[in-house]
Enzyme design. Structure first.
Site, short mmCIF file in Angstrom:
data_model
loop_
_atom_site.label_atom_id
_atom_site.label_comp_id
_atom_site.label_asym_id
_atom_site.label_seq_id
_atom_site.Cartn_x
_atom_site.Cartn_y
_atom_site.Cartn_z
N HIS A 83 48.90 -4.83 -41.42
CA HIS A 83 48.64 -4.06 -42.64
C HIS A 83 48.54 -5.02 -43.82
O HIS A 83 49.38 -5.89 -43.98
CB HIS A 83 49.78 -3.07 -42.88
CG HIS A 83 49.40 -1.95 -43.79
ND1 HIS A 83 48.89 -0.75 -43.33
CD2 HIS A 83 49.46 -1.82 -45.13
CE1 HIS A 83 48.65 0.05 -44.35
NE2 HIS A 83 48.99 -0.58 -45.47
N ASP A 162 53.97 9.94 -47.57
CA ASP A 162 53.21 8.77 -48.08
C ASP A 162 51.80 9.19 -48.46
O ASP A 162 51.26 8.75 -49.48
CB ASP A 162 53.16 7.64 -47.05
CG ASP A 162 52.26 6.51 -47.53
OD1 ASP A 162 52.56 5.94 -48.60
OD2 ASP A 162 51.22 6.23 -46.92
N ARG A 169 50.19 7.92 -56.79
CA ARG A 169 50.38 6.58 -57.40
C ARG A 169 49.05 6.00 -57.86
O ARG A 169 48.98 5.33 -58.89
CB ARG A 169 51.05 5.64 -56.39
CG ARG A 169 52.53 5.92 -56.20
CD ARG A 169 53.09 5.17 -55.00
NE ARG A 169 52.88 3.74 -55.07
CZ ARG A 169 52.57 2.98 -54.01
NH1 ARG A 169 52.47 3.49 -52.80
NH2 ARG A 169 52.40 1.70 -54.15
N SER A 184 55.75 2.55 -48.68
CA SER A 184 54.46 3.12 -48.27
C SER A 184 53.94 2.44 -47.01
O SER A 184 53.59 3.08 -46.01
CB SER A 184 53.47 2.96 -49.42
OG SER A 184 52.16 3.17 -49.01
N LYS A 188 54.28 3.99 -42.82
CA LYS A 188 53.11 4.17 -41.95
C LYS A 188 53.27 3.34 -40.68
O LYS A 188 52.94 3.77 -39.59
CB LYS A 188 51.83 3.73 -42.67
CG LYS A 188 51.34 4.73 -43.69
CD LYS A 188 49.92 4.44 -44.13
CE LYS A 188 49.83 3.34 -45.15
NZ LYS A 188 50.18 3.70 -46.51
N1 URA Z 1 49.01 -0.35 -48.96
C1 URA Z 1 49.73 0.77 -48.65
O1 URA Z 1 49.64 1.31 -47.56
N2 URA Z 1 50.55 1.24 -49.59
C2 URA Z 1 50.70 0.68 -50.81
O2 URA Z 1 51.47 1.16 -51.58
C3 URA Z 1 49.94 -0.47 -51.11
C4 URA Z 1 49.10 -0.96 -50.16
#
Ligand code: URA
Length: 436
Positions: A83, A162, A169, A184, A188
Site C-alpha cells: 500500500h 474507512d 477527509r 486508514s 484496510k
Molecule cells: N492511503 C489510504 O488508504 N489512506 C490514507 O489516509 C492515505 C493514503
C-alpha cells in the site's frame, strides 16, 4: 458511554481518547448514527491536536471492527499486500500487484480512490471500459483462487468506516495526519487478510508527509500496528519530491503501467515497482533477500508474465482486456497541449503537490465527495529533477477537455517548476526501510 459531542470536545481540548470512546464514535459513524458534520469536527480536532500511538491503534481496531475481514487462509501460496500512502503519478500498484502474482504470490488488494492531491488506484482502474472494482467478498476470494490477483474497493462489508471517513477527509482538509493515515491504511490491510504487508510511505513535497522524519513516524506507526496484529509488516520510505511517473491522471496512468509491463518504459516508476515487488518476494520467503526479489521481478516483467496477470485481472473484473494491446481504446482527452520550458537550466525543484492539484483541477480528482472524475484529463511532466531543460523545448503536456483549460493548466505547470542555473543531483528513490 460518551456522546459524539463529548468525544469531540475532549479531542478539541487535547485529551487522549480511550479505546471505547473511539470505537463508539467510529462504529457509530459507520452505522450512519453519527452525522458527517460531527465526524468532520472530530477529524479536524484530531488533525490539529494530534493522536497518540495508542489512539492510532484504537482507531485502526475500530475501523476493522466496523465490517468483515477477508479470510485468505484457504488460498495456495503466500498472501501479500502492498500500500502506498499516496503520491503523484504513483501507479505502482498496477505494476507491482501483477508482478507479485506472476511470482506466485496471492495478491488481494483493497485500494482507494483519489485523495487530496493524490491519485487513487480504483479511479485509475475504472478508466478501463467495463472494469468493475466493487466486488463482493465471495467474488474476491473466487478470483484470487483462480488467478491469484484482485484489486478492488473495500466493499460495503469491508472496513465501511474507512470508506466513509476517507471520503470525508478528502474534502475537509484532514488527510495529512500520520495517525489518520496509519489507521486508514492499516485497517484496510488488516481486513484484507494478507499475511505479508509492505507499506510504501512517501515523503517529499508531493507526499502527505513532507519531511523524511514525519514519513518515518508514519512508517513506524503502520509497522507497529501490523506487527501487533501478527502480520509480517515492513515499510519503505520513498521519494515524492517529483511525480513518480511521467503522467498524472487516470487513463494515462493505466497506459503508463501497461507500457512498463510491456517493457517499453524505464525510469523511476519501473525501478520502484521492481524494488517493491522484490521486497514483497523476500518478505514472503520466496527468495533469500530483496536483491534476488528484484531480479525475479525484472524477469517476470521482461518475459511478459506481469502483463498477462494484469490481463487476467482485467478480464476477471469485466474490463475490456483489448485495452492492453491497443491503448487507444482508453479514454483520451479532446485537447493535448505541449508545455514548453520558458528558460534554460537544470530542473531543481517541482511543486509536486501542486502538480497533483493541477491534474485534479482539470477533472482528474474530486473537490466534493459526490464529484465524478474525468478519466481522460491529465498532466504530463517528462522533465525530471536534475534534467537539463532548454527554453522552447517541451517539458510535458496537458490533456484537457477544452483548450482554455489546457492553456490555463500549461501556464500553471510552468509556475510549479523551478529551473536553476546549476546542475542538481536527482534525489535517491528509496530513503529508508522500517521493519518491526
Ligand atoms: N492511503 C489510504 O488508504 N489512506 C490514507 O489516509 C492515505 C493514503
Amino acid at each position: 458511554m460518551s456522546t459524539p459531542i463529548e468525544t469531540i470536545a475532549r479531542k478539541r481540548d487535547g485529551a487522549e481518547l480511550g479505546r471505547d470512546e473511539l470505537a463508539e464514535l467510529i462504529g457509530g459513524y459507520a452505522r450512519e448514527q453519527v452525522p458527517d458534520y460531527q465526524m468532520a469536527a472530530f477529524l479536524m480536532a484530531g488533525y490539529l491536536n494530534g493522536f497518540t500511538r495508542a489512539e492510532a491503534a484504537a482507531m485502526t481496531e475500530a475501523m476493522v471492527a466496523s465490517g468483515d475481514s477477508l479470510d485468505l487462509s484457504g488460498l495456495r501460496g503466500p498472501t501479500v499486500d502492498k500500500h502506498s500512502t499516496g503520491g503523484v503519478a504513483d501507479g505502482t500498484t498496477l505494476i507491482v500487484a501483477p508482478l507479485a502474482a506472476a511470482l506466485g504470490m496471492q495478491v488481494v488488494k483493497l485500494s482507494g480512490r483519489g485523495l487530496g492531491h493524490t491519485g487513487g488506484t480504483l479511479d485509475k482502474l475504472e478508466s478501463i471500459p467495463g472494469m468493475r472494482v466493487e466486488l463482493g467478498e465471495r467474488a474476491m476470494l473466487d478470483q484470487a483462487e483462480r488467478i491469484g490477483l484482485v484489486v478492488a474497493a473495500q466493499s460495503g462489508e469491508l472496513v465501511p468506516a474507512d470508506r466513509a471517513i476517507y471520503a470525508l477527509r478528502d474534502v475537509t482538509a484532514t488527510v495529512g495526519n500520520p495517525a489518520l493515515i496509519a489507521a486508514s491504511v492499516m485497517s484496510k490491510k488488516l481486513a484484507g487478510g494478507a499475511a505479508v504487508i509492505l507499506l510504501d510511505v512517501k515523503t517529499g513535497p508531493g507526499a502527505f508527509m513532507k519531511s523524511p522524519e514525519s514519513a518515518a513516524e508514519l512508517a513506524g506507526l503502520c509497522v507497529d500496528i501490523g506487527a501487533k496484529a501478527g502480520r509480517t509488516t515492513a515499510a519503505l520510505v520513498t521519494d515524492m519530491s517529483q511525480p513518480l511517473g511521467d503522467l498524472v491522471g487516470n487513463a494515462v496512468e493505466v497506459r503508463e503501467a501497461v507500457e512498463v509491463l510491456r517493457g517499453e518504459r524505464g525510469g523511476r516508476l519501473t525501478e520502484l515497482s521492481l524494488v517493491l515487488t522484490g521486497h514483497l518476494a523476500a518478505l514472503a520467503g520466496l527468495v533469500p533477500g530483496p536483491d534476488e526479489g528484484v531480479q525475479a521481478a525484472a524477469a517476470a516483467l521482461a518475459d511478459g508474465r506481469g502483463l498477462e496477470k494484469l490481463r487476467a485481472m482485467v478480464e476477471a473484473q469485466g474490463g475490456d482486456a483489448k485495452v492492453l494491446d491497443d491503448l487507444s481504446l482508453l479514454p483520451s482527452a479532446p485537447v493535448t497541449l505541449p508545455v514548453l520550458a520558458e528558460e534554460t537550466g537544470w530542473l531543481a525543484a517541482v511543486d509536486t503537490e501542486g502538480v497533483g492539484r493541477l491534474a485534479a483541477s482539470l477533472g482528474a480528482g474530486r473537490q466534493r465527495k459526490t464529484d465524478t472524475i474525468d478519466p481522460a484529463v491529465a498532466v504530463e511532466l517528462t522533465a525530471k529533477l536534475g534534467d537539463r531543460v532548454e527554453a522552447g523545448a517541451p517539458v510535458g503536456a496537458i490533456m484537457a477537455a477544452v483548450r482554455a483549460a489546457a492553456e490555463r493548466a500549461a501556464a500553471g505547470l510552468l509556475g510549479l517548476l523551478d529551473v536553476g542555473p546549476d546542475p542538481v543531483e536527482p534525489p535517491p528513490l528509496v530513503r529508508g526501510e522500517v521493519r518491526a
